[in-house]
Every structure is written in structure tokens, then in C-alpha cells.
Design a protein around this motif. Structure first.
Motif, PDB file in Angstrom:
ATOM      1  N   LYS A 292      66.258  89.585  52.507  1.00  0.00           N
ATOM      2  CA  LYS A 292      65.082  90.231  53.087  1.00  0.00           C
ATOM      3  C   LYS A 292      64.184  90.752  51.972  1.00  0.00           C
ATOM      4  O   LYS A 292      64.652  91.043  50.881  1.00  0.00           O
ATOM      5  N   GLY A 293      62.905  90.897  52.289  1.00  0.00           N
ATOM      6  CA  GLY A 293      61.959  91.404  51.298  1.00  0.00           C
ATOM      7  C   GLY A 293      61.505  90.327  50.338  1.00  0.00           C
ATOM      8  O   GLY A 293      62.034  90.217  49.236  1.00  0.00           O
ATOM      9  N   ASN A 294      60.556  89.502  50.747  1.00  0.00           N
ATOM     10  CA  ASN A 294      59.997  88.426  49.911  1.00  0.00           C
ATOM     11  C   ASN A 294      61.061  87.480  49.361  1.00  0.00           C
ATOM     12  O   ASN A 294      61.077  87.170  48.158  1.00  0.00           O
ATOM     13  N   PRO A 295      61.954  86.997  50.214  1.00  0.00           N
ATOM     14  CA  PRO A 295      63.017  86.135  49.688  1.00  0.00           C
ATOM     15  C   PRO A 295      62.544  84.698  49.455  1.00  0.00           C
ATOM     16  O   PRO A 295      61.671  84.187  50.168  1.00  0.00           O
ATOM     17  N   ILE A 296      63.148  84.072  48.464  1.00  0.00           N
ATOM     18  CA  ILE A 296      62.962  82.646  48.206  1.00  0.00           C
ATOM     19  C   ILE A 296      64.332  82.065  47.880  1.00  0.00           C
ATOM     20  O   ILE A 296      65.082  82.651  47.093  1.00  0.00           O
ATOM     21  N   VAL A 297      64.633  80.911  48.472  1.00  0.00           N
ATOM     22  CA  VAL A 297      65.891  80.216  48.188  1.00  0.00           C
ATOM     23  C   VAL A 297      65.556  78.829  47.654  1.00  0.00           C
ATOM     24  O   VAL A 297      64.698  78.125  48.203  1.00  0.00           O
ATOM     25  N   TRP A 298      66.247  78.435  46.569  1.00  0.00           N
ATOM     26  CA  TRP A 298      66.105  77.090  46.018  1.00  0.00           C
ATOM     27  C   TRP A 298      67.440  76.356  46.138  1.00  0.00           C
ATOM     28  O   TRP A 298      68.497  76.928  45.836  1.00  0.00           O
ATOM     29  N   GLN A 299      67.386  75.122  46.593  1.00  0.00           N
ATOM     30  CA  GLN A 299      68.568  74.267  46.616  1.00  0.00           C
ATOM     31  C   GLN A 299      68.132  72.890  46.127  1.00  0.00           C
ATOM     32  O   GLN A 299      67.379  72.184  46.797  1.00  0.00           O
ATOM     33  N   ASN A 301      66.001  70.292  44.872  1.00  0.00           N
ATOM     34  CA  ASN A 301      64.546  70.164  44.779  1.00  0.00           C
ATOM     35  C   ASN A 301      63.831  70.755  45.995  1.00  0.00           C
ATOM     36  O   ASN A 301      62.709  70.378  46.319  1.00  0.00           O
ATOM     37  N   ILE A 302      64.464  71.719  46.662  1.00  0.00           N
ATOM     38  CA  ILE A 302      63.893  72.345  47.858  1.00  0.00           C
ATOM     39  C   ILE A 302      63.667  73.827  47.596  1.00  0.00           C
ATOM     40  O   ILE A 302      64.494  74.496  46.971  1.00  0.00           O
ATOM     41  N   GLN A 303      62.546  74.331  48.107  1.00  0.00           N
ATOM     42  CA  GLN A 303      62.282  75.768  48.087  1.00  0.00           C
ATOM     43  C   GLN A 303      61.997  76.229  49.498  1.00  0.00           C
ATOM     44  O   GLN A 303      61.149  75.663  50.191  1.00  0.00           O
ATOM     45  N   LEU A 304      62.698  77.273  49.940  1.00  0.00           N
ATOM     46  CA  LEU A 304      62.471  77.873  51.255  1.00  0.00           C
ATOM     47  C   LEU A 304      61.961  79.285  51.057  1.00  0.00           C
ATOM     48  O   LEU A 304      62.600  80.098  50.373  1.00  0.00           O
ATOM     49  N   THR A 305      60.804  79.602  51.655  1.00  0.00           N
ATOM     50  CA  THR A 305      60.192  80.923  51.550  1.00  0.00           C
ATOM     51  C   THR A 305      59.941  81.454  52.949  1.00  0.00           C
ATOM     52  O   THR A 305      59.425  80.738  53.807  1.00  0.00           O
ATOM     53  N   GLY A 306      60.332  82.696  53.181  1.00  0.00           N
ATOM     54  CA  GLY A 306      60.102  83.303  54.486  1.00  0.00           C
ATOM     55  C   GLY A 306      60.449  84.773  54.460  1.00  0.00           C
ATOM     56  O   GLY A 306      61.168  85.247  53.565  1.00  0.00           O
ATOM     57  N   PRO A 307      59.984  85.547  55.442  1.00  0.00           N
ATOM     58  CA  PRO A 307      60.260  86.990  55.449  1.00  0.00           C
ATOM     59  C   PRO A 307      61.744  87.325  55.573  1.00  0.00           C
ATOM     60  O   PRO A 307      62.196  88.358  55.084  1.00  0.00           O
ATOM     61  N   TYR A 308      62.508  86.445  56.246  1.00  0.00           N
ATOM     62  CA  TYR A 308      63.929  86.690  56.483  1.00  0.00           C
ATOM     63  C   TYR A 308      64.652  85.356  56.383  1.00  0.00           C
ATOM     64  O   TYR A 308      64.264  84.376  57.019  1.00  0.00           O
TER      65      TYR A 308
END
Length: 478
Positions: A292-299, A301-308
Motif C-alpha cells: 500500500k502507498g504508491n506500490p510498484i511491483v516488477w516481475q 519485464n512487467i511492471q504493475l502500478t496501483g494504489p493497492y
């Protein structure tokens, strides 16, 4: 570290060398042996001396010494090469200085205190009986059958059953290794606080920590803080590691679960994925990360950005990602470098053996996917919107095709019309923020030596020899 630290002894010593006219009434101290006794003047002071193979006894203790001096006019006793035996402890020291008026004792030289549970080694130990206080003014070593504690100095409060150790503190046993500049501990509450340059290795949980401060108590709760508080966990197969860095890390462990919460500038790195967020929660039993709080996940060559964002793992591999509201997933095509994009009110990402298998967005879905010709070269893009859900399918982690169900509106932009840089409204692509593999922290102090830091005194060596002989005889008789 469970010794009562022999405070009863010093109450007895207070009456040991009193006036012979009153000694029987006050303490029943018996001089069992001394090769000679004499009164002398030393530097103008009256001194009573017991010399040669001195043995003194009360109902509670026996003291052996080469000699003992009583400075009559200033309530002071000096005893040399001593061995004191009580019901709970045996104590050895090169010298004992004892103030009978204030019940204050100073052990000097090679000091060893042995109880049923542990042994203490130091060269300067001060004990105040009225204050229930023992002070170790030089390096101190506690050891028992499971491990040892080392520090450059320390204070033990008997009444509170608490201790403070300072200077290159090390604690090692069969379950853990700890080091820090200082340590506060309360044995009865099983509470520990380590301060400054903290390093900890939990062998049972396969977790390693470092930071500026570590708190641990009997409930299984741990708090780690620092500018870059660091935690590393090895997975069950011991083939992978997960690193976590933050300003504050909390752990709550029970017999059936392990929960972790991290706050402020949180970074997660593993060989399979990485992430940043303001807050990260992890449930070990569910293998579930919540960001939570401006999270970003990389796996990959993928980037996922969202509030939760929720990330469900399977032995360190990402198995499922979930994000809302209005997240965006961006995948970089490994051949062309083009960025495929997908957004919607809620997004689910499914993985198979560590590779992205499908992306599904629910409600108000939007997709940009870049096409390739038979030669694998860029060949325009499709931009699609749908009121319902949409799915992007992948083969070996690379985009394959998409499908949508209701109210679809799509546009094709040919390659020659320049759509390479086209993005969705909430587009984010931040590879520069992706955490790099942290440096693995290691102990800064050398391994705890197997032996004490001074040559063992002769009386103690003889004591150990006799104990081993008694033990050998007992085995033979059995």
C-alpha cells in the motif's frame, strides 16, 4: 545468564573478619586453617594477616585463599588467590577487595563465577549488595551449554533481573547469533533490546536482520528500525532469498504463523520479483504480500502500478497478483522494446512456473498492445476499450493475443503512422526505481572464541580436573 550472581555471598563476607570477641555472636565464622596469623602495621594502618592455606567457613560458604588481610581502621579486607563456595555458586579470583561498612566487593584479576546454569568470566567485577548490583568494568563472558555472551562491560540488576551490556556485544546460542554496540535484557520477561550496528541471525526461522535498533520479547514480537533496516529470508528449499529494506520492520511469530509489517521507503527484492511501497505486509502462512502507498511491483519485464497490490507467492515465485482501483500493468516486449499496457478498475495477473500466463482486467478495461510481423519486427499497435472485462494471454511470458467480451471499441494504428510512443492515461513505467539486489550483510565482529580471554587460574584448573575425575569414577562405578 540465569545466575543469581552470588549476592548472598557478600552478606556473609561483611562479618568475616570482625572483632574476635563478637564474631561468634555476629556470624559464626570459623577459621579452619591458616599457617600463621599476625598483626602488623602497613603504611601506618593496623592490619590483621592470615597467611598460608587459609580456609574460612560459615554455615553458608567456604573460602579458600593464599592469604587474607583485614585493614581494621577502614573496614577493608584484601584476600588473594581465592575460591569461594556457596550452595549456588563457586567463585574464583586473583584478588578480592571488600568494604565491610558498605557491603561493596571488588573482584580483580582472573574472575570466574560458576553456577549450575552458566559460567561468568571477567577481570573486574564490582558488587554492591545493598543495591543488588553487579558491575563488569572490563570484558565479560557468560557461557552455558548452549552458547555464550561477550561484551566489553556490563551491569546486572538482580532485583529487576535485568542487565545492560556495552561495547561489541555478541550473543550466540544454538538458535541465534546477535551483535550490537549495546544490549539491554530482562531475563524473567525474555526481553531484549539491541542498539547501534545491530546484526541478528535466526537459525530456526532462516531470517537475518541488520539495523540500528532491534527489540524482541517472549511473545514472538520483533521490531527492527534504521535508515536501511534490512531483513533477508531464505526459502524452504534454501535455493532462494528475499530481501526487505525499510525504516521500520515488525515481526510477529507464533507456533503456527509469521506476520511481517514494513513501513517507510520499503523495498523488496528477490530473484523472481521486486517491489517498492510505503507499507508492506506479509503473511508467511499464506505467502501473501500486501503493498500500500504508491506500490510498484516488477516481475521480469512487467511492471504493475496501483494504489493497492496483493502478491501471492509459491515458494518465492509469484503465482498471482491483484490490484485495484485503476491499476496499470506494463510489459516490455523483449524483442522490440515496445510497451504493452493494460488497465481497468481491477486487475488480476496469473503466473505459471514464474512466467506471466494472463492478465485480466475487470470493468472499463483499456489495452494497448504492439503487434509484430513474421520477422518479429514492430508492425503497428491496437488500442482497445471495453465496458466489461478484457484478457491478455501470454506464451512463455511474451504477449500472444487478447480477448474481450462486451462493448468493445478498438483502433488499429499502422506502423508508419507513428504509434510507438502511445500510452494510456494512467501510464507509468519506472525501471529506474526497480530495487537492485542488496548487499548481503555479515557480522562485523569475529566469531566468539571457544575459550575465555585469560589463562585459567590454578585453583580453577584443579577444580575442573577433580570434577572430571569424579565424573569418570562415577561412570566406572555405574
Amino acid at each position: 545468564m540465569q545466575s543469581k550472581l552470588f549476592f548472598l555471598l557478600f552478606l556473609m563476607l561483611a562479618c568475616m573478619f570482625t572483632n574476635p570477641k563478637h564474631s561468634a555472636a555476629q556470624s559464626n565464622v570459623f577459621i579452619e586453617n591458616a599457617e600463621r596469623a599476625e598483626g602488623v602495621i602497613i603504611d601506618g594502618e593496623n592490619v590483621r594477616k592470615l597467611l598460608g592455606s587459609v580456609v574460612l567457613r560459615t554455615e553458608e560458604m567456604t573460602m579458600l585463599a593464599d592469604s587474607a588481610y583485614q585493614f581494621i581502621d577502614r573496614n577493608r579486607i584484601h584476600a588473594f588467590n581465592i575460591q569461594i563456595e556457596t550452595e549456588d555458586e563457586t567463585i574464583w579470583a586473583d584478588t578480592l577487595f571488600y568494604n565491610t561498612l558498605i557491603d561493596f566487593s571488588q573482584f580483580r584479576g582472573r574472575v570466574i563465577i560458576e553456577s549450575a546454569t552458566n559460567t561468568v568470566f571477567s577481570e573486574m567485577v564490582d558488587v554492591s549488595t545493598p543495591l543488588d548490583l553487579a558491575v563488569f568494568q572490563s570484558p565479560v563472558r557468560f557461557e552455558d551449554e548452549t552458547g555464550a555472551l561477550l561484551a566489553e562491560s556490563g551491569i546486572y540488576y538482580q532485583d529487576a533481573d535485568s542487565a545492560i551490556f556495552r561495547g561489541n556485544v555478541q550473543l550466540s546460542d544454538t538458535t541465534q547469533y546477535l551483535e550490537a554496540d549495546s544490549l539491554f535484557m530482562n531475563r524473567s520477561k525474555d526481553l531484549y533490546e539491541l542498539h547501534s550496528r545491530v546484526y541478528a541471525d535466526d537459525f530456526d526461522q532462516k531470517v537475518t536482520f541488520s539495523g540500528n535498533y532491534l527489540y524482541a520479547d517472549s511473545t514472538g514480537y520483533r521490531l527492527l528500525t534504521g535508515n536501511d533496516a534490512w531483513l533477508m529470508e531464505v526459502n524452504e528449499s534454501e535455493t532462494d532469498t528475499t530481501h526487505l529494506l525499510a525504516k521500520k520492520i515488525e515481526l510477529q511469530e507464533t507456533d503456527s504463523s509469521s506476520l511481517m509489517d514494513a513501513y517507510q521507503q520499503v523495498r523488496v527484492w528477490s530473484p523472481e520479483f521486486s517491489a517498492i511501497a510505503d507499507t508492506v505486509n506479509y503473511d508467511d502462512a499464506k505467502e501473501l504480500f500486501t503493498l500500500k502507498g504508491n506500490p510498484i511491483v516488477w516481475q521480469k519485464n512487467i511492471q504493475l502500478t496501483g494504489p493497492y497490490i496483493e502478491a501471492t507467492l509459491d515458494d518465492s515465485d509469484i503465482r498471482f497478483l491483484k490490484s485495484h482501483p485503476r491499476p496499470i500493468a506494463v510489459q516490455e516486449d523483449t524483442a522490440t522494446g515496445r510497451l504493452n499496457q493494460m488497465t481497468g478498475d481491477t486487475l488480476h495477473a496469473y503466473f505459471d512456473a514464474g512466467d506471466l500466463d494472463s492478465l485480466v482486467v475487470f470493468e472499463n478495461s483499456e489495452i494497448i498492445f504492439h503487434q509484430k510481423n513474421d520477422a518479429g519486427e514492430p508492425d503497428g499497435l491496437m488500442e482497445m476499450m471495453a465496458a466489461g472485462s478484457s484478457t491478455m494471454l501470454f506464451e512463455n511470458g511474451e504477449f500472444d493475443y487478447f480477448k474481450a467480451i462486451t462493448n468493445i471499441d478498438g483502433t488499429y494504428i499502422p506502423e508508419n503512422e507513428g504509434g510507438a510512443d502511445r500510452t494510456l492515461d494512467n501510464f507509468q513505467w519506472n525501471p529506474d526505481l526497480k530495487p537492485k539486489r542488496p548487499r548481503i550483510q555479515t557480522p562485523r565482529l569475529p566469531e566468539i572464541p571457544r575459550d575465555p580471554f585469560f589463562e585459567l587460574p590454578p585453583r580453577y584448573v584443579q577444580y575442573i580436573k577433580e570434577r572430571e575425575e569424579d565424573s569418570g569414577d562415577s561412570r566406572i562405578n555405574n
